[in-house]
Design a protein around this motif. Structure first.
Motif, PDB file in Angstrom:
ATOM      1  N   ASP A  70       4.020  18.055 -16.458  1.00  0.00           N
ATOM      2  CA  ASP A  70       3.720  17.974 -17.891  1.00  0.00           C
ATOM      3  C   ASP A  70       2.707  19.020 -18.312  1.00  0.00           C
ATOM      4  OD1 ASP A  70       5.521  15.928 -18.210  1.00  0.00           O
ATOM      5  OD2 ASP A  70       4.003  14.323 -18.164  1.00  0.00           O
ATOM      6  N   THR A  71       1.705  19.281 -17.492  1.00  0.00           N
ATOM      7  CA  THR A  71       0.694  20.282 -17.848  1.00  0.00           C
ATOM      8  C   THR A  71       1.276  21.683 -17.777  1.00  0.00           C
ATOM      9  OG1 THR A  71      -0.125  20.245 -15.579  1.00  0.00           O
ATOM     10  CG2 THR A  71      -1.293  18.894 -17.186  1.00  0.00           C
ATOM     11  N   GLN A  72       2.287  21.920 -16.952  1.00  0.00           N
ATOM     12  CA  GLN A  72       2.915  23.240 -16.866  1.00  0.00           C
ATOM     13  C   GLN A  72       3.709  23.563 -18.134  1.00  0.00           C
ATOM     14  OE1 GLN A  72       5.278  23.195 -13.315  1.00  0.00           O
ATOM     15  NE2 GLN A  72       3.569  23.719 -11.979  1.00  0.00           N
ATOM     16  N   LYS A  73       4.228  22.516 -18.775  1.00  0.00           N
ATOM     17  CA  LYS A  73       5.027  22.729 -19.989  1.00  0.00           C
ATOM     18  C   LYS A  73       4.164  23.252 -21.135  1.00  0.00           C
ATOM     19  CE  LYS A  73       8.424  19.184 -18.944  1.00  0.00           C
ATOM     20  NZ  LYS A  73       8.967  17.875 -19.348  1.00  0.00           N
ATOM     21  N   PHE A  74       2.890  22.889 -21.151  1.00  0.00           N
ATOM     22  CA  PHE A  74       2.030  23.307 -22.269  1.00  0.00           C
ATOM     23  C   PHE A  74       1.465  24.609 -21.973  1.00  0.00           C
ATOM     24  CE2 PHE A  74       1.893  18.632 -22.753  1.00  0.00           C
ATOM     25  CZ  PHE A  74       2.446  18.568 -24.005  1.00  0.00           C
ATOM     26  N   ILE A 115       0.841  -1.201   0.000  1.00  0.00           N
ATOM     27  CA  ILE A 115       0.000   0.000   0.000  1.00  0.00           C
ATOM     28  C   ILE A 115       0.874   1.248   0.000  1.00  0.00           C
ATOM     29  CG2 ILE A 115      -1.631   1.341   1.379  1.00  0.00           C
ATOM     30  CD1 ILE A 115      -2.876  -1.330   2.229  1.00  0.00           C
ATOM     31  N   GLN A 116       1.931   1.229   0.790  1.00  0.00           N
ATOM     32  CA  GLN A 116       2.839   2.378   0.828  1.00  0.00           C
ATOM     33  C   GLN A 116       3.499   2.582  -0.531  1.00  0.00           C
ATOM     34  OE1 GLN A 116       3.202   4.495   3.383  1.00  0.00           O
ATOM     35  NE2 GLN A 116       4.499   5.738   2.064  1.00  0.00           N
ATOM     36  N   GLY A 117       3.916   1.478  -1.161  1.00  0.00           N
ATOM     37  CA  GLY A 117       4.525   1.566  -2.490  1.00  0.00           C
ATOM     38  C   GLY A 117       3.554   2.114  -3.525  1.00  0.00           C
ATOM     39  N   ALA A 118       2.297   1.682  -3.463  1.00  0.00           N
ATOM     40  CA  ALA A 118       1.290   2.175  -4.397  1.00  0.00           C
ATOM     41  C   ALA A 118       1.021   3.662  -4.163  1.00  0.00           C
ATOM     42  CB  ALA A 118       0.005   1.373  -4.246  1.00  0.00           C
ATOM     43  N   ALA A 119       0.981   4.077  -2.913  1.00  0.00           N
ATOM     44  CA  ALA A 119       0.762   5.496  -2.608  1.00  0.00           C
ATOM     45  C   ALA A 119       1.924   6.341  -3.114  1.00  0.00           C
ATOM     46  CB  ALA A 119       0.564   5.676  -1.108  1.00  0.00           C
ATOM     47  N   ASP A 120       3.148   5.856  -2.947  1.00  0.00           N
ATOM     48  CA  ASP A 120       4.307   6.589  -3.451  1.00  0.00           C
ATOM     49  C   ASP A 120       4.267   6.701  -4.967  1.00  0.00           C
ATOM     50  OD1 ASP A 120       5.255   6.935  -0.889  1.00  0.00           O
ATOM     51  OD2 ASP A 120       6.627   5.205  -0.987  1.00  0.00           O
ATOM     52  N   GLU A 121       3.869   5.633  -5.625  1.00  0.00           N
ATOM     53  CA  GLU A 121       3.783   5.636  -7.086  1.00  0.00           C
ATOM     54  C   GLU A 121       2.731   6.632  -7.576  1.00  0.00           C
ATOM     55  OE1 GLU A 121       2.621   2.503 -10.612  1.00  0.00           O
ATOM     56  OE2 GLU A 121       3.448   1.723  -8.738  1.00  0.00           O
ATOM     57  N   VAL A 122       1.600   6.674  -6.918  1.00  0.00           N
ATOM     58  CA  VAL A 122       0.551   7.630  -7.296  1.00  0.00           C
ATOM     59  C   VAL A 122       1.047   9.059  -7.091  1.00  0.00           C
ATOM     60  CG1 VAL A 122      -1.721   8.516  -6.618  1.00  0.00           C
ATOM     61  CG2 VAL A 122      -1.375   6.063  -6.903  1.00  0.00           C
ATOM     62  N   ARG A 123       1.762   9.318  -6.016  1.00  0.00           N
ATOM     63  CA  ARG A 123       2.289  10.656  -5.746  1.00  0.00           C
ATOM     64  C   ARG A 123       3.281  11.088  -6.823  1.00  0.00           C
ATOM     65  NH1 ARG A 123       6.605  11.510  -1.705  1.00  0.00           N
ATOM     66  NH2 ARG A 123       6.264   9.298  -1.622  1.00  0.00           N
ATOM     67  N   VAL A 124       4.187  10.174  -7.225  1.00  0.00           N
ATOM     68  CA  VAL A 124       5.165  10.496  -8.263  1.00  0.00           C
ATOM     69  C   VAL A 124       4.457  10.765  -9.586  1.00  0.00           C
ATOM     70  CG1 VAL A 124       7.039   9.506  -9.634  1.00  0.00           C
ATOM     71  CG2 VAL A 124       7.061   9.289  -7.156  1.00  0.00           C
ATOM     72  N   ARG A 125       3.475   9.945  -9.936  1.00  0.00           N
ATOM     73  CA  ARG A 125       2.742  10.157 -11.191  1.00  0.00           C
ATOM     74  C   ARG A 125       1.980  11.473 -11.180  1.00  0.00           C
ATOM     75  NH1 ARG A 125       0.182   4.273 -12.807  1.00  0.00           N
ATOM     76  NH2 ARG A 125       2.178   3.246 -13.212  1.00  0.00           N
ATOM     77  N   SER A 126       1.421  11.824 -10.027  1.00  0.00           N
ATOM     78  CA  SER A 126       0.691  13.090  -9.928  1.00  0.00           C
ATOM     79  C   SER A 126       1.629  14.273 -10.140  1.00  0.00           C
ATOM     80  CB  SER A 126       0.014  13.221  -8.568  1.00  0.00           C
ATOM     81  OG  SER A 126      -0.926  12.196  -8.391  1.00  0.00           O
ATOM     82  N   LYS A 127       2.821  14.199  -9.549  1.00  0.00           N
ATOM     83  CA  LYS A 127       3.791  15.283  -9.734  1.00  0.00           C
ATOM     84  C   LYS A 127       4.202  15.384 -11.200  1.00  0.00           C
ATOM     85  CE  LYS A 127       5.863  15.453  -5.168  1.00  0.00           C
ATOM     86  NZ  LYS A 127       7.092  15.255  -4.386  1.00  0.00           N
ATOM     87  N   ASN A 128       4.418  14.231 -11.827  1.00  0.00           N
ATOM     88  CA  ASN A 128       4.792  14.243 -13.247  1.00  0.00           C
ATOM     89  C   ASN A 128       3.665  14.804 -14.108  1.00  0.00           C
ATOM     90  OD1 ASN A 128       7.298  13.204 -12.716  1.00  0.00           O
ATOM     91  ND2 ASN A 128       6.680  11.068 -13.114  1.00  0.00           N
ATOM     92  N   LEU A 129       2.439  14.518 -13.787  1.00  0.00           N
ATOM     93  CA  LEU A 129       1.302  15.023 -14.540  1.00  0.00           C
ATOM     94  C   LEU A 129       1.219  16.550 -14.404  1.00  0.00           C
ATOM     95  CD1 LEU A 129      -1.291  14.440 -16.191  1.00  0.00           C
ATOM     96  CD2 LEU A 129      -2.503  14.348 -14.005  1.00  0.00           C
ATOM     97  N   ILE A 130       1.438  17.044 -13.213  1.00  0.00           N
ATOM     98  CA  ILE A 130       1.401  18.497 -12.987  1.00  0.00           C
ATOM     99  C   ILE A 130       2.538  19.168 -13.747  1.00  0.00           C
ATOM    100  CG2 ILE A 130       1.689  20.293 -11.227  1.00  0.00           C
ATOM    101  CD1 ILE A 130       0.226  18.374  -9.301  1.00  0.00           C
TER     102      ILE A 130
END
Length: 78
Positions: free
Chosen positions: A74-78, A57-72
């Motif tokens: 990526d949207t800033q670049k456009f 569960i901790q690993g999944a939460a960390d993965e979601v957090r990293v993906r969310s940061k990457n998504l943010i």
């Protein structure tokens, strides 16, 4: 009269056999519970499983957090 005498003996034998069978079943039930229930052995895997699930569960939460940061980012670049 002789029939009643035989039936009394058979009835007494049946009661004796039923009592014996009941006692044997009770002894078997008690001995099985006493010899085969090892609470320490049952508690150890549950602790390991709970720890493993917590790590997943901790690993999944960390993965979601990293993906969310990457998504943010990526949207800033456009």
């Amino acid at each position: 009269m002789e029939l009643n005498y035989c039936l009394r003996g058979i009835s007494a034998l049946g009661r004796w056999m039923a009592s014996t069978l009941l006692c044997l079943v009770a002894i078997a039930f008690v001995s099985q519970c006493a010899f085969f229930s090892d609470t320490n052995a049952m508690a150890a895997p549950a602790t390991l499983i709970a720890t493993n699930v917590g790590d997943q569960i901790q690993g999944a939460a960390d993965e979601v957090r990293v993906r969310s940061k990457n998504l943010i980012r990526d949207t800033q670049k456009f």
